[in-house]
Design a protein around this motif. Structure first.
Motif, mmCIF file in Angstrom:
data_model
loop_
_atom_site.group_PDB
_atom_site.id
_atom_site.type_symbol
_atom_site.label_atom_id
_atom_site.label_comp_id
_atom_site.label_asym_id
_atom_site.label_seq_id
_atom_site.Cartn_x
_atom_site.Cartn_y
_atom_site.Cartn_z
ATOM 1 N N GLN A 87 -1.268 -6.579 15.554
ATOM 2 C CA GLN A 87 -1.604 -7.928 15.074
ATOM 3 C C GLN A 87 -0.806 -8.264 13.817
ATOM 4 O OE1 GLN A 87 -5.887 -7.634 14.655
ATOM 5 N NE2 GLN A 87 -6.015 -6.777 16.742
ATOM 6 N N ARG A 88 -0.675 -7.277 12.958
ATOM 7 C CA ARG A 88 0.096 -7.499 11.730
ATOM 8 C C ARG A 88 1.550 -7.834 12.068
ATOM 9 N NH1 ARG A 88 3.549 -4.685 8.753
ATOM 10 N NH2 ARG A 88 3.281 -2.784 10.006
ATOM 11 N N ARG A 91 1.780 -11.431 13.322
ATOM 12 C CA ARG A 91 1.622 -12.403 12.232
ATOM 13 C C ARG A 91 2.895 -12.487 11.388
ATOM 14 N NH1 ARG A 91 -3.911 -10.850 12.366
ATOM 15 N NH2 ARG A 91 -3.536 -9.045 11.029
ATOM 16 N N GLU A 92 3.508 -11.340 11.124
ATOM 17 C CA GLU A 92 4.732 -11.352 10.321
ATOM 18 C C GLU A 92 5.877 -12.023 11.080
ATOM 19 O OE1 GLU A 92 5.741 -7.509 8.819
ATOM 20 O OE2 GLU A 92 3.848 -7.265 7.706
ATOM 21 N N GLY A 113 -6.930 -12.564 15.515
ATOM 22 C CA GLY A 113 -6.360 -13.280 14.385
ATOM 23 C C GLY A 113 -5.011 -13.893 14.697
ATOM 24 N N LEU A 114 -4.816 -14.262 15.960
ATOM 25 C CA LEU A 114 -3.529 -14.824 16.392
ATOM 26 C C LEU A 114 -3.685 -16.229 16.964
ATOM 27 C CD1 LEU A 114 -2.025 -11.642 18.113
ATOM 28 C CD2 LEU A 114 -1.721 -12.428 15.752
ATOM 29 N N SER A 118 -5.263 -19.250 12.376
ATOM 30 C CA SER A 118 -4.881 -18.025 11.658
ATOM 31 C C SER A 118 -3.393 -17.993 11.370
ATOM 32 C CB SER A 118 -5.284 -16.793 12.476
ATOM 33 O OG SER A 118 -6.687 -16.740 12.655
ATOM 34 N N LEU A 119 -2.581 -18.359 12.350
ATOM 35 C CA LEU A 119 -1.131 -18.317 12.144
ATOM 36 C C LEU A 119 -0.643 -19.493 11.300
ATOM 37 C CD1 LEU A 119 0.198 -17.034 15.586
ATOM 38 C CD2 LEU A 119 -0.451 -15.757 13.535
ATOM 39 N N VAL A 122 -0.410 -18.598 7.675
ATOM 40 C CA VAL A 122 0.759 -17.860 7.208
ATOM 41 C C VAL A 122 2.050 -18.649 7.382
ATOM 42 C CG1 VAL A 122 -0.342 -15.635 7.653
ATOM 43 C CG2 VAL A 122 1.123 -16.648 9.410
ATOM 44 N N TYR A 128 2.492 -24.554 17.506
ATOM 45 C CA TYR A 128 1.756 -23.590 18.316
ATOM 46 C C TYR A 128 1.348 -24.276 19.608
ATOM 47 C CZ TYR A 128 -1.784 -19.833 19.037
ATOM 48 O OH TYR A 128 -2.545 -18.772 19.496
#
Length: 407
Positions: A87-88, A91-92, A113-114, A118-119, A122, A128
């Protein structure tokens, strides 16, 4: 030349057809598209064979032809985002991308968390695009959606197939997953519109595209026929609900298509076919009359068309300016001189030393033409390169992630 979208990076979390079709269209236009797949298995369609792509020796690989239809010009990255580290990584990557494509069930990515919110936190500029069967709301929102099912539910199959009373009558789906393809194209349009709007606002947005919405929208004139009359159109086989004669007819060696679009063309057809009396007959002289009297007219035309071959009809009618054409199988399609002149088959070297045939993009841009950069990737082919280039993960860091089963 750089492609029209060479400045755009897309994170493609979608699989099967609708989402990947949008991703391939964006990739053909120059976007960098990173396809995220499950380690070990990947997109389901990789296994939807036979047939399969061939290697240098002409042997089958494990890459199904189905997958090849919607994934060229992409990079394959394997990440297990059911794990926290996966997931990390996603997100990155999303923080460094312009677009995310996904076709999970409604709310399916929120647990990881995607989801969009959530995105967006960041990357506020992120566009999306969510592709689902029924959209983000409504009583069916939680249902899974499949092309075949949507063709039925969305009315297309009620319009497709032989009429009641004829041999073989009954509803019929289209021979390709047309609803998926159209949804992929609408998703592409939405992404391009959002990218353009971001130039003014500086912000991204969420795009909600549903197979059912697309199918209903693409009923086009048939939907309007219903809305204007309150009567549901019936199956007409290959005939047209509003234009006559506009369907298939038998020839001496098969069948051909006659597509008369106006009264002048009908008169020309009648001259060629030796049916001049029909052109002056009040039952058939106007399209309105021909629609009302199609059951009388069509048998008269069919009696005449069986005396010439398809090639003869095409030659005679084209010379008279009457739209017509053969009914080709796919071997005939790709042997057709116009198809060949337009370069609609493209052969791309693959990772197995063989060649992957592709159907060319129909988009012809004069200044930024479509480029065929790489064949559909093997599973995880670009994992190491993408993680090093975009996230700076060296071989040791990647080895640890691989040992954990994250990549």
């Amino acid at each position: 030349m750089s492609g029209a979208l060479s400045h755009i990076r897309v994170l493609d979390l979608s699989r099967v057809l609708a989402g990947p079709w949008a991703g391939q269209t964006l990739a053909d236009l120059g976007a960098e598209v990173i396809k995220v797949e499950r380690p070990g298995s990947g997109d389901d369609t990789r296994h939807w064979g036979p047939p399969y792509v061939k290697d240098a020796q002409g042997n089958d690989t494990r890459e199904a032809a189905y997958f090849q239809s919607a994934n060229r010009n992409k990079q394959s990255l394997t990440v297990d985002f059911t794990q926290a580290e996966g997931q990390r990584l996603i997100r990155e990557l999303a923080a460094r991308c312009d677009v995310v494509l996904e076709n999970f069930k409604v709310g399916g990515l929120k647990a990881y968390g995607l989801d969009y919110e959530s995105l967006k936190a960041v990357n506020p500029r992120l566009i999306y695009c969510s592709i689902t069967g029924f959209g983000q709301d409504g009583p069916y929102a939680k249902r899974a959606g499949y092309d075949f099912m949507i063709q039925g539910l969305g009315g297309l199959m009620s319009l497709t197939g032989r009429p009641e009373g004829e041999a073989g009558a009954g509803p019929m789906k289209v021979g390709v997953a047309l609803t998926d393809i159209l949804t992929g194209l609408y998703a592409t349009v939405g992404v391009l519109a959002a990218l353009n709007q971001r130039e003014q606002s500086g912000l991204g947005q969420h795009i909600d595209v549903a197979l059912l919405d697309v199918q209903v929208a693409c009923l086009a004139n048939q939907a309007m026929n219903y809305l204007c009359t309150g009567r549901s159109p019936k199956r007409l086989g290959n005939a047209h609900p509003n234009i006559v004669p506009y369907q298939d007819f038998p020839s001496a060696d098969g069948d051909f298509i006659l597509a008369v679009g106006n009264d002048s063309q009908f008169g020309k057809f009648c001259e060629v076919a030796g049916l001049t009396a029909l052109a002056g007959d009040s039952r058939f002289s106007t399209n309105k009359a021909r629609v009302a009297n199609r059951d009388e007219l069509i048998p008269l035309i069919r009696q005449a068309t069986v005396f010439k071959t398809t090639a003869e009809w095409v030659q005679l009618l084209e010379a008279a300016g009457v739209p017509c054409g053969p009914i080709n199988d796919l071997a005939q399609v790709f042997a057709d001189p116009q198809v060949q002149a337009r370069g609609l088959r493209v052969d791309m070297p693959n990772s197995y030393g063989g060649v992957t045939p592709q159907v060319a993009s129909p988009l012809r841009l004069s200044a930024t033409p479509v480029q065929y950069r790489n064949a559909p990737p093997t599973l995880g082919e670009h994992t190491a390169e993408v993680l090093q280039r975009l996230l700076g993960l060296d071989s040791a860091a990647q080895a640890q992630l691989r040992e954990q089963g994250v990549i």
